[in-house]
Design an enzyme around this catalytic site. Structure first.
Site, mmCIF file in Angstrom:
data_model
loop_
_atom_site.group_PDB
_atom_site.id
_atom_site.type_symbol
_atom_site.label_atom_id
_atom_site.label_comp_id
_atom_site.label_asym_id
_atom_site.label_seq_id
_atom_site.Cartn_x
_atom_site.Cartn_y
_atom_site.Cartn_z
ATOM 1 N NE ARG A 90 14.604 -10.970 12.741
ATOM 2 C CZ ARG A 90 14.364 -10.194 13.808
ATOM 3 N NH1 ARG A 90 15.548 -10.280 14.542
ATOM 4 N NH2 ARG A 90 13.699 -9.822 14.061
ATOM 5 C CG ASN A 144 12.897 -17.515 19.330
ATOM 6 O OD1 ASN A 144 12.085 -18.125 20.168
ATOM 7 N ND2 ASN A 144 13.057 -16.256 19.205
ATOM 8 C CB CYS A 164 9.498 -17.153 25.448
ATOM 9 S SG CYS A 164 8.923 -15.940 24.699
ATOM 10 C CG HIS A 194 6.956 -16.901 19.856
ATOM 11 N ND1 HIS A 194 8.087 -16.639 18.866
ATOM 12 C CD2 HIS A 194 7.581 -16.548 20.937
ATOM 13 C CE1 HIS A 194 8.927 -15.909 19.436
ATOM 14 N NE2 HIS A 194 8.639 -16.028 20.866
ATOM 15 C CE1 TYR A 244 6.815 -13.661 17.633
ATOM 16 C CE2 TYR A 244 6.682 -13.082 19.916
ATOM 17 C CZ TYR A 244 7.419 -13.257 18.953
ATOM 18 O OH TYR A 244 8.585 -13.039 18.934
#
Length: 421
Positions: A90, A144, A164, A194, A244
C-alpha cells in the site's frame, strides 16, 4: 451457523467481531473461524475475539487457523478482507504514482490498478478452494478494489456479493443529523464502488420525503468539511458525493497535498503496530477506541445485515451492495458491477430500480466502468500492454506519456506479485 473470515488476522477484525457479538439476534453464529497465514497477527486477534464474545455473553465458538480449507469447510458464508502485499505494498501504491503527477491512493487511479493486479488472482484462488470445501457458501467481499474483485468473482460463477462501508457511513451520519434511527434513513445511492453519489435521503423508504435539501441547507458546511470539498460545489450539485470523488473533483490539489505529507499507509502501519500491542493485553475485552481511526466504520453492522439477508431465508432486505448491473443503469453493460440499493435474500442481491442518472455522473460512471473492464482483463491475463491500456483509459490518467511511466513503475514495484512479469 458457521462463518469464516479470510484475513482474520487483520486489525479490522475486532470491529467485525464486536458487531457479531452485539447483533447476535440478527445473525446467530455458532462458530466463527478466523483464517490467516500470519500467526503473529492471528493469535492476538483471535484471543481478543474470544474475550469480546465472552464479555458480551455470546456463546459462539471462535477458532483460528492458517489452513484455508479446514477453516472454510462447512461454512455458510465466507468474508474476504485480505490485503495482498500488506501495508508495504500500500505504501508503494500511494507513492510511485506521484512521480508521474498522478494521485497515489490504494483503490483509485494507478495505485488501485496495482492493488487489483495483485489481488484478483489470489481472491479467485481462494474462492475456488472455498467452492470445493463448502459449495453452498456465500462469499462476501470486503477486499478492495471491491467492484473489480466482485466482478471477477461473479464472472467465475461464485456466489458472491461485494460490500463497502461508505453507504452505511452516510446513513449513520445523516441519521444523527436528522435525529432519527439509522433504519429510518433510505439513501438514493448510485454509482460504482468508491465512485458514488447520494442523490436523496428519504425517511421511511424509497417513497418517503427527501430531506437531502434540508441537510445541505442546515449542515452543508459540516458535510463539505468531512468530504474536504467546497460547500459551494455541494450546493451546485445538490448531491453528496463520496469522499473518493475528491480524487476526481480536486485531483491536482490532492496530488500537491500528498507530495508534502506522510502517506496514509505509513500512518496506518504505525496504528496497526499499536493496535496489535493492545490486542495482546489479556485484560482488553472490547474493541479499543484507536480502532475507530483505522477506518472501516460500521463495517460490522453492514456485514451482519448482508450475511443475515443471504442466510436468513426471510423476506428480502434493502441494502447497498456491489452486484451485477442487470439493466439497472441502462448506459452500462448488464455484467458491470454497480453499487446501489438492492433486494437481498437467500438467492442473492437484485438491484432495485434507479431513477435516471444525470449525464454529469453517468459519464464518469461509464468512463470508470470501461477502465474497470480493462483492469480486470489485465488482472486475469497479465501483460504490459494490458496494464498500459487500463492506465490510459483511466480518467485520472489519460495521457500516453503518463500511462507509459506509470506502467513501468507499477510492474517494477509489483513484480513479486505478478506471475507474468
Amino acid at each position: 451457523m458457521k462463518l469464516a473470515v479470510v484475513g482474520g488476522g487483520s486489525t479490522y477484525t475486532p470491529e467485525l467481531v464486536d458487531g457479531f457479538a452485539r447483533l447476535r439476534d440478527t445473525l446467530p453464529i455458532g462458530e466463527l473461524v478466523l483464517v490467516d497465514p500470519a500467526a503473529d497477527r492471528l493469535e492476538p486477534v483471535g484471543a481478543l475475539a474470544r474475550r469480546i464474545f465472552a464479555r458480551q455473553g455470546h456463546e459462539g465458538l471462535v477458532t483460528t487457523t492458517s489452513d484455508l480449507e479446514a477453516g472454510v469447510e462447512g461454512a455458510d458464508a465466507v468474508l474476504l478482507q485480505l490485503r495482498v502485499g500488506g501495508q508495504a505494498a500500500r505504501e508503494r501504491d500511494e507513492t510511485w504514482p506521484l512521480e508521474c503527477g498522478c494521485v497515489g491512493q490504494e483503490t483509485t487511479g494507478a495505485g488501485g490498478l496495482a492493488k487489483a493486479l495483485r489481488t484478483v488472482p489470489v481472491v479467485l484462488d481462494i474462492a475456488e478452494r472455498v467452492r470445493r470445501a463448502s459449495p453452498g457458501a456465500w462469499i462476501i467481499d470486503f477486499t478492495n478494489p471491491v467492484g473489480i474483485v466482485t466482478r471477477a468473482l461473479l464472472r467465475a460463477g461464485h456466489r458472491a456479493v461485494g460490500l463497502c462501508n461508505v453507504a452505511i457511513g452516510f446513513q449513520r451520519t445523516f441519521a444523527r443529523l436528522l435525529d432519527v434511527t439509522p433504519d429510518a434513513v433510505h439513501l438514493d445511492h448510485v454509482g460504482l464502488n468508491h465512485l458514488t453519489w447520494e442523490r436523496g435521503v428519504r425517511l421511511g423508504g424509497p417513497d418517503g420525503e427527501d430531506l437531502l435539501p434540508k441537510l445541505l441547507a442546515e449542515h452543508g458546511d459540516a458535510i463539505a468539511g468531512d468530504l474536504r470539498l467546497p460547500r459551494e460545489l455541494l450546493d451546485r450539485l445538490g448531491v453528496v458525493p463520496s469522499y473518493y470523488l475528491r480524487y476526481f473533483y480536486a485531483h491536482d490539489e490532492v496530488v500537491r497535498e500528498l507530495a508534502t505529507k506522510p502517506s496514509r499507509a505509513s500512518e496506518v502501519a504505525a496504528m496497526e503496530r499499536r493496535l496489535l500491542e493492545m490486542y495482546r493485553d489479556p485484560a482488553l475485552d472490547e474493541k479499543p477506541e484507536l480502532l475507530s481511526r483505522r477506518g472501516g466504520a460500521f463495517y460490522s453492522d453492514a456485514a451482519v445485515d448482508l450475511a443475515a439477508a443471504l442466510l436468513g431465508g426471510a423476506a428480502p432486505r434493502r441494502q447497498v451492495v456491489n452486484t451485477y448491473n442487470r439493466g439497472t443503469l441502462p448506459f452500462l453493460p448488464d455484467d458491470a458491477v454497480i453499487e446501489v440499493q438492492a433486494a437481498v435474500d437467500g438467492s442473492g442481491a437484485a438491484p432495485l430500480p434507479v431513477a435516471e442518472v444525470d449525464p454529469l455522473y453517468a459519464g464518469l460512471i461509464g468512463h470508470v466502468t470501461a477502465y474497470e473492464d480493462l483492469a480486470l482483463e489485465a488482472a486475469l491475463r497479465g501483460g504490459r500492454d494490458r496494464v498500459f491500456r487500463a492506465l490510459l483509459a483511466h480518467p485520472l490518467i489519460g495521457q500516453y506519456d503518463r500511462a507509459e511511466g506509470l506502467t513501468d513503475r507499477l510492474i517494477a514495484h509489483n513484480r513479486e506479485h505478478l506471475t507474468w512479469a
